[in-house]
Scaffold this motif. Sequence first.
Motif, short mmCIF file in Angstrom:
data_model
loop_
_atom_site.label_atom_id
_atom_site.label_comp_id
_atom_site.label_asym_id
_atom_site.label_seq_id
_atom_site.Cartn_x
_atom_site.Cartn_y
_atom_site.Cartn_z
N LEU A 275 47.00 30.85 53.47
CA LEU A 275 48.37 29.59 53.16
C LEU A 275 48.74 29.11 51.74
N ARG A 276 49.06 28.43 51.55
CA ARG A 276 47.99 28.11 50.32
C ARG A 276 49.85 27.01 49.66
N ILE A 277 48.84 25.54 49.13
CA ILE A 277 49.93 25.02 48.29
C ILE A 277 49.86 25.09 47.10
N VAL A 278 50.77 24.97 46.41
CA VAL A 278 50.64 24.46 45.38
C VAL A 278 50.12 23.58 44.58
N LYS A 279 50.47 22.50 44.06
CA LYS A 279 50.96 21.76 43.49
C LYS A 279 51.19 20.90 41.83
N ALA A 280 52.35 21.14 41.23
CA ALA A 280 52.51 21.57 40.30
C ALA A 280 51.77 20.03 39.79
N GLY A 281 51.14 20.22 38.87
CA GLY A 281 50.33 18.88 38.32
C GLY A 281 48.76 18.22 39.34
N SER A 282 48.98 16.46 39.11
CA SER A 282 47.60 16.54 39.85
C SER A 282 47.50 16.00 40.88
N GLY A 283 48.41 14.59 41.37
CA GLY A 283 48.57 14.18 42.03
C GLY A 283 49.03 14.63 43.51
N LEU A 284 48.38 14.43 44.56
CA LEU A 284 48.25 15.00 46.08
C LEU A 284 48.24 14.27 46.77
N GLU B 61 44.88 21.03 56.60
CA GLU B 61 42.94 21.28 57.19
C GLU B 61 43.04 22.35 58.08
N ARG B 62 44.14 21.31 59.11
CA ARG B 62 44.07 21.56 60.20
C ARG B 62 44.78 22.68 60.70
N ARG B 63 45.95 22.55 59.95
CA ARG B 63 46.00 24.69 60.00
C ARG B 63 45.28 25.66 59.16
N GLY B 64 44.99 25.07 58.20
CA GLY B 64 43.91 25.74 57.56
C GLY B 64 44.63 26.24 56.43
N ILE B 65 45.53 25.92 55.67
CA ILE B 65 45.87 25.59 54.36
C ILE B 65 45.73 24.97 53.51
#
Length: 250
Positions: A2-11, A20-24
């Motif tokens: 699983l992967r989340i892609v954030k457009a831009g730089s701020g997280l 992290e707990r869910r391995g994403i």
Amino acid sequence: MLRIVKAGSGLDTIDLEACERRGITVSRTGGSETSVAELTLALMLACLREISRLDQSVRARNFAAKTGAIGGTLDGRTVGIVGFGAIGAKVAKLLAGFGAHILVFDRSIHQTDKRTILTALGATPNFDLDTLLKKAQVLTLHVPLTPATRGLIDERRLSLLPSNAILVNTARAALVDRLALEEALVQKRLTAAGLDVHFEEDGVTNSRLLDLPNVISTPHVGAQTYEAQEAVAGRIVSLIADTRNRLELA
């Protein structure tokens, strides 16, 4: 995978601990560095030359506003950059072309790549934030919002800036203590502020900042250029393709 892609730089809008707990895997695209950096300089110049106020005067056919409208230049001015990632470094490169004296504070300023850029630009690294603030006629913020940086520029640190200083923030509003910033601007301890980020961006706000004549604001549009959006979209597609390839090989 699983992967989340954030457009831009701020997280800061993503719960990284939960991921992290869910391995994403969480990835950021970047791609808007030039656009944000150019808006940063635009806000600096707008503050230095009072462009918003003078534009309103001319629209009101008040050309007498020219009298006493003495601004300042970036050439020869000392600009403090807090955060020397991709955006901060781009701001420094643009400022060098204007002839500004550049000071930089970054917690990882010892890294070879950052020191190489600093040396090439003739910029001065500062290992103490307070030392930089005492010299910065223009202060610009380019660090992520984290528990460690929230309220980084508080009342005490604002008081360290020279009396004619300008603050520019195109990163995250909460890097600055709102009440302290409002008071510094009302009392004219800060000459002006250029803000692309705000404490409430839903149209409902009681902040005095939007009513002050020495504040120039834009509605969080740093990354909103055709060039940046195209770059971000391309990187999103690449990250999705990378994820798919990893899944196929698994």
